[in-house]
Design a protein around this motif. Sequence first.
Motif, PDB file in Angstrom:
ATOM      1  N   ALA A  55       0.673  -1.310   0.051  1.00  0.00           N
ATOM      2  CA  ALA A  55       0.172  -0.035  -0.064  1.00  0.00           C
ATOM      3  C   ALA A  55       0.960   1.055  -0.084  1.00  0.00           C
ATOM      4  CB  ALA A  55      -0.932  -0.035   1.290  1.00  0.00           C
ATOM      5  N   GLY A  56       2.032   1.299   0.754  1.00  0.00           N
ATOM      6  CA  GLY A  56       2.886   2.308   0.860  1.00  0.00           C
ATOM      7  C   GLY A  56       3.465   2.777  -0.545  1.00  0.00           C
ATOM      8  N   MET A  57       4.019   1.601  -1.175  1.00  0.00           N
ATOM      9  CA  MET A  57       4.594   1.693  -2.573  1.00  0.00           C
ATOM     10  C   MET A  57       3.417   2.375  -3.651  1.00  0.00           C
ATOM     11  SD  MET A  57       6.775  -1.601  -3.117  1.00  0.00           S
ATOM     12  CE  MET A  57       7.819  -2.481  -1.948  1.00  0.00           C
ATOM     13  N   ARG A 107      -3.357  -4.370 -10.133  1.00  0.00           N
ATOM     14  CA  ARG A 107      -3.407  -5.083  -9.433  1.00  0.00           C
ATOM     15  C   ARG A 107      -3.200  -3.898  -7.978  1.00  0.00           C
ATOM     16  NH1 ARG A 107       2.331  -8.320 -10.346  1.00  0.00           N
ATOM     17  NH2 ARG A 107       1.650  -9.505 -12.230  1.00  0.00           N
ATOM     18  N   ALA A 108      -2.753  -2.832  -8.120  1.00  0.00           N
ATOM     19  CA  ALA A 108      -3.040  -1.783  -7.206  1.00  0.00           C
ATOM     20  C   ALA A 108      -4.221  -1.648  -6.615  1.00  0.00           C
ATOM     21  CB  ALA A 108      -2.385  -0.386  -7.559  1.00  0.00           C
ATOM     22  N   LEU A 109      -5.166  -1.367  -7.526  1.00  0.00           N
ATOM     23  CA  LEU A 109      -6.502  -1.108  -7.321  1.00  0.00           C
ATOM     24  C   LEU A 109      -7.279  -2.214  -6.385  1.00  0.00           C
ATOM     25  CD1 LEU A 109      -8.344   0.352 -10.322  1.00  0.00           C
ATOM     26  CD2 LEU A 109      -7.510   1.595  -8.374  1.00  0.00           C
ATOM     27  N   ALA A 110      -6.772  -3.517  -6.712  1.00  0.00           N
ATOM     28  CA  ALA A 110      -7.426  -4.814  -5.832  1.00  0.00           C
ATOM     29  C   ALA A 110      -6.690  -4.543  -4.478  1.00  0.00           C
ATOM     30  CB  ALA A 110      -6.968  -6.023  -6.531  1.00  0.00           C
ATOM     31  N   MET A 114      -8.571  -3.737  -0.299  1.00  0.00           N
ATOM     32  CA  MET A 114      -8.750  -4.447   1.018  1.00  0.00           C
ATOM     33  C   MET A 114      -9.079  -3.623   2.111  1.00  0.00           C
ATOM     34  SD  MET A 114      -5.160  -6.597   0.509  1.00  0.00           S
ATOM     35  CE  MET A 114      -5.157  -7.704  -0.766  1.00  0.00           C
ATOM     36  N   PRO A 115      -9.992  -4.015   2.879  1.00  0.00           N
ATOM     37  CA  PRO A 115     -10.587  -3.392   4.022  1.00  0.00           C
ATOM     38  C   PRO A 115      -9.511  -2.410   4.909  1.00  0.00           C
ATOM     39  CG  PRO A 115     -11.288  -5.543   3.933  1.00  0.00           C
ATOM     40  CD  PRO A 115     -10.194  -5.395   3.247  1.00  0.00           C
ATOM     41  N   GLN A 116      -8.143  -3.000   5.148  1.00  0.00           N
ATOM     42  CA  GLN A 116      -7.316  -2.321   5.633  1.00  0.00           C
ATOM     43  C   GLN A 116      -6.561  -1.103   5.167  1.00  0.00           C
ATOM     44  OE1 GLN A 116      -6.807  -5.381   4.707  1.00  0.00           O
ATOM     45  NE2 GLN A 116      -4.666  -5.546   4.122  1.00  0.00           N
ATOM     46  N   ASN A 117      -7.038  -0.970   3.544  1.00  0.00           N
ATOM     47  CA  ASN A 117      -6.504  -0.113   2.804  1.00  0.00           C
ATOM     48  C   ASN A 117      -7.277   1.147   2.274  1.00  0.00           C
ATOM     49  OD1 ASN A 117      -3.717  -1.236   2.957  1.00  0.00           O
ATOM     50  ND2 ASN A 117      -4.177  -2.582   1.523  1.00  0.00           N
ATOM     51  N   ALA A 121      -6.873   4.564   0.240  1.00  0.00           N
ATOM     52  CA  ALA A 121      -7.493   4.682  -1.090  1.00  0.00           C
ATOM     53  C   ALA A 121      -8.360   5.927  -1.153  1.00  0.00           C
ATOM     54  CB  ALA A 121      -8.136   3.362  -1.537  1.00  0.00           C
ATOM     55  N   LEU A 122      -9.263   6.101  -0.222  1.00  0.00           N
ATOM     56  CA  LEU A 122     -10.152   7.496  -0.188  1.00  0.00           C
ATOM     57  C   LEU A 122      -9.297   8.630  -0.088  1.00  0.00           C
ATOM     58  CD1 LEU A 122     -12.948   6.261   2.225  1.00  0.00           C
ATOM     59  CD2 LEU A 122     -13.168   6.332  -0.212  1.00  0.00           C
TER      60      LEU A 122
END
Length: 215
Positions: A55-57, A107-110, A114-117, A121-122
């Motif tokens: 997520a950080g990347m 892949r990044a969107l998937a 994920m709930p923790q991300n 994303a928002l």
Amino acid sequence: MESVSPFDRLRRQLALAVGENAVFDGWTRAAVDSAASQLGLDPAQARLAMPKTQAGMIDTYIKEVDRALEGSFTSKHLAKMKIREKIRSMIWRRLEIMGPAREAVRRALAILAMPQNVPLALRAGWRSADLMWRIAGDTSTDFNHYTKRTTLGAVYGSTLLVWLDDQSEGWADTAAFLDRRIDEVMRFEKFKAQWRSSEHISPSRFLGRLRYPPR
């Protein structure tokens, strides 16, 4: 003037290349190593500079897409364009910047779904929409500030999904979809403007007519 640390500078150098290599290696350290090799940078330094999590990347990559987008437009260039052209040009330019990493973006969107991300994303989506409006010259601070960014985020997000599966030449299907979405938004904005400027329509009278239509 913005103060940029050596690691920040290195991270910015790497970000887009990491996205391109994530097409093959995923959002992993392998993508960072490949990006460093591609750019002739020290892999050990690159690993220290880039976030360790997927997520950080991805967030770092999105920030660099934003930065590249901002560098693509000058105030002199934008001054000649209508608002519709500005928004369309910026969304299209974002797709061009991300083109070499399209499968990695999928892949990044998937990963961001994920709930923790989802909070990340928002934030990233809002940040990108806000930047596009600021580049376009928007200075609103009222309720319109939020509705404009929410609407643009929805247009960009839906266009992004179409783009990911677009196999047409020159992304023609995506271009057509984007034009339709922007047309819909412009019609809605025109309606809102007419509603606000209308002096002969009383809201209570209008609602009453909805409830008790004329025979």
